[in-house]
Design an enzyme around this catalytic site. Structure first.
Site, PDB file in Angstrom:
ATOM      1  N   LYS A  52       0.842  -1.203   0.000  1.00  0.00           N
ATOM      2  CA  LYS A  52       0.000   0.000   0.000  1.00  0.00           C
ATOM      3  C   LYS A  52       0.874   1.250   0.000  1.00  0.00           C
ATOM      4  CE  LYS A  52      -3.684  -2.636   2.089  1.00  0.00           C
ATOM      5  NZ  LYS A  52      -4.362  -3.134   3.289  1.00  0.00           N
ATOM      6  N   GLN A  96      -4.961  -2.031   9.378  1.00  0.00           N
ATOM      7  CA  GLN A  96      -4.715  -3.318   8.726  1.00  0.00           C
ATOM      8  C   GLN A  96      -5.292  -4.461   9.568  1.00  0.00           C
ATOM      9  OE1 GLN A  96      -3.283  -3.801   5.624  1.00  0.00           O
ATOM     10  NE2 GLN A  96      -3.867  -5.937   5.912  1.00  0.00           N
ATOM     11  N   ASP A 119     -11.341   1.908   3.354  1.00  0.00           N
ATOM     12  CA  ASP A 119     -11.601   0.477   3.120  1.00  0.00           C
ATOM     13  C   ASP A 119     -13.074   0.223   2.787  1.00  0.00           C
ATOM     14  OD1 ASP A 119      -9.526  -1.334   3.091  1.00  0.00           O
ATOM     15  OD2 ASP A 119      -9.357  -1.463   5.276  1.00  0.00           O
TER      16      ASP A 119
END
Ligand code: NDP
Length: 287
Positions: A52, A96, A119
């Site tokens: 990322k 995460q 997300d």
């Protein structure tokens, strides 16, 4: 049979984003900022977070990774999230997953400001998706639809079978396929006759997390196979999908590889979502 290369599609989309982001300092005074929180040292998570950061750098997004010990408490993580929620220089927040067992993931996801939820996992974004309202879409399902569209694959009226019903892949991708007017069947670990159901699929999306579970005899001739799984092959130790690529490719008209399929598109869509959160904020400020 044609391979749908997520790697190639992501590369071309990232080029376009790079050109767009390069105009932001002049238009808005800065570039988008993505903050990623990584707890612990799980090798898979460390590698995803590195991917990322690399993609952010390529696109020109400012990326900051905050690494915390796996002893971090839920309260400490919540305090950090509230601080980032209130920081105007932060456009996107990503925690995460998976988190250590002592931390309630649902509580953490719900604490992230909806506007910074890159997300697309926040309950309000999930609700908006199911009500067909504007929202930040979850990255993997969004990437899958882009891959289908990149090959002009007709979705409307097709039988789509999704194997897996997780909140991050199976359920949202089934809703996106439904929004595209596919007839959708969702399967899971309690589905009897999985083979029979899969054989009806014009579009087969597999997200179960079990190496090579779906084999060619479960795939209809000419189907589109999207393999979301990322597993270690127990024999070779190499990355492999949930589908047995060789036998599925013999039947499929289109298939995604692992690696180089859905994974790069997930990261690409994260970049898109970060830009979207940034632009939403800029629009709110100027409107
Ligand atoms: P989860 O473990 O959350 O969900 C797995 C789902 O598969 C569950 O719904 C489960 O059913 C179902 N399932 C498990 N075994 C079977 C089986 N034998 N037959 C039918 N259904 C089964 O996984 P995720 O959705 O988070 O991830 C799935 C895979 O995708 C993983 O390999 C993960 O690493 C990968 N992934 C890849 C991404 C990418 O960008 N490429 C992004 C996200 C995930 P039940 O609900 O009944 O338990």
């Amino acid at each position: 049979m044609e391979i749908i290369s997520g790697k190639e599609l992501a590369a071309s989309l990232k080029q376009k984003m790079m050109a767009e982001v390069a105009t932001f300092p002049q238009r808005y005074g800065r570039v988008p900022q993505l903050t990623v929180i990584l707890i612990g040292n799980d090798p898979g998570s460390v590698s995803y977070v590195a991917g990322k950061a690399k993609a952010s750098e390529e696109v020109g997004i400012d990326n900051k990774t905050i690494r915390l010990s796996d002893k971090t408490t839920e309260d400490e993580l919540l305090a950090l999230i509230y601080q980032l929620n209130n920081d105007d220089s932060v456009d996107g927040i990503l925690v995460q997953l998976p988190l250590p067992k002592a931390i309630n993931s649902d509580k953490i996801i719900a604490a992230i400001s909806r506007e910074k939820d890159v997300d697309g996992f926040h309950p309000l974004n999930v609700a908006a998706l199911w009500q067909k309202q504007p929202c930040i879409l979850p990255c993997t399902p969004k990437g899958i639809i882009k891959m289908l569209k990149s090959k002009n694959i007709e979705i409307a009226g097709k039988n789509a079978v999704v194997v897996g019903r997780s909140n991050i892949v199976g359920l949202p991708v089934s809703k996106l396929l439904l929004n595209e007017n596919a007839t959708v069947t969702v399967c899971h670990s309690r589905t009897p006759n999985l083979k029979e159901v899969c054989l009806r699929a014009d579009i087969l999306v597999v997200a179960i997390g079990r190496p090579r579970q779906i084999t060619g005899d479960m795939v209809k001739e000419g189907a589109v196979v999207i393999d979301v799984g990322v597993n270690r092959d127990p024999e070779t130790g190499k990355l492999c999908g949930d589908c047995d690529f060789a036998s599925c490719a013999e039947k499929a008209a289109f298939i995604t590889p692992v690696p180089g399929g859905v994974g790069p598109m997930t990261i690409c869509c994260l970049m898109e979502n970060t830009i979207e959160c940034f632009l939403n904020k800029m629009c709110d400020l100027s409107c």
